[in-house]
Design an enzyme around this catalytic site. Structure first.
Site, PDB file in Angstrom:
ATOM      1  N   HIS A  63      18.111 -10.788 -16.943  1.00 37.64           N
ATOM      2  CA  HIS A  63      17.248  -9.736 -16.396  1.00 37.64           C
ATOM      3  C   HIS A  63      16.767 -10.089 -14.985  1.00 37.64           C
ATOM      4  CE1 HIS A  63      14.253 -12.423 -18.284  1.00 37.64           C
ATOM      5  NE2 HIS A  63      13.351 -11.908 -17.461  1.00 37.64           N
ATOM      6  N   HIS A  65      13.509  -9.574 -12.140  1.00 33.18           N
ATOM      7  CA  HIS A  65      12.113  -9.222 -11.853  1.00 33.18           C
ATOM      8  C   HIS A  65      11.992  -8.954 -10.359  1.00 33.18           C
ATOM      9  CE1 HIS A  65       9.879 -10.313 -15.544  1.00 33.18           C
ATOM     10  NE2 HIS A  65      10.847 -11.200 -15.714  1.00 33.18           N
ATOM     11  N   TYR A 126     -15.537   4.876  -9.724  1.00 29.30           N
ATOM     12  CA  TYR A 126     -15.697   5.370  -8.353  1.00 29.30           C
ATOM     13  C   TYR A 126     -15.522   6.891  -8.310  1.00 29.30           C
ATOM     14  CZ  TYR A 126     -14.546   6.305  -3.464  1.00 29.30           C
ATOM     15  OH  TYR A 126     -14.506   6.835  -2.193  1.00 29.30           O
ATOM     16  N   GLN A 130     -18.456  10.153  -7.626  1.00 21.13           N
ATOM     17  CA  GLN A 130     -18.340  10.830  -6.347  1.00 21.13           C
ATOM     18  C   GLN A 130     -19.370  11.929  -6.162  1.00 21.13           C
ATOM     19  OE1 GLN A 130     -16.341  10.243  -3.383  1.00 21.13           O
ATOM     20  NE2 GLN A 130     -16.703   8.383  -4.559  1.00 21.13           N
TER      21      GLN A 130
END
Length: 136
Positions: A63, A65, A126, A130
């Site tokens: 594999h 990455h 956050y 608002q």
């Protein structure tokens, strides 16, 4: 702690980093004996062509990455498809034994996850705050 690096182009300011993992067909351990080294060179070259930054890369026998920074208008799916398509074609030409072991080099699937930036809970908080913060 690593500072978040933002890119800008035209009307977009972005930081789109992805951890990507994909495998050879049947998860065969064919990324060995020089194929791994050549694959790294090809990924770097292809990513340079399509303006994708390779932050980190590791090739395992079965594999791959990648940690990539991709422009949002190009998109991660298109980036992965391009990398897999071009590397498959070139590696199968340069290492003919790959064509005898596999009908195609890569599986159609891949793993992809966004990385970096603030933790999800902080971004969520956050956004939730608002409206209340605007009133002050």
């Amino acid at each position: 702690m690593r500072e978040v690096k933002y890119h800008s182009s035209n009307n977009i300011v972005y930081s789109c980093k992805y951890h990507v993992v994909f495998c050879p067909k049947y998860r065969r351990k064919v990324l060995v004996n020089g194929v791994d080294t050549r694959l790294k060179e090809l990924v770097m070259s292809i990513c340079s062509e399509i303006q994708v930054e390779v932050i980190e890369m590791e090739i395992m026998p079965d594999h791959v990455h990648l940690l990539l920074d991709v422009h949002p208008q190009f998109g991660i799916h298109k980036a992965i498809k391009t990398i897999k398509r071009k590397t498959s074609r070139i590696l199968r030409q340069e290492f003919p034994w790959l064509t005898t072991k596999l009908p195609t080099l890569w599986t159609n699937s891949y793993f992809c996850s966004t990385v970096g930036g603030a933790p999800l809970s902080i971004v969520k908080q956050y956004i939730e705050n608002q409206k209340t913060s605007q009133r002050k």
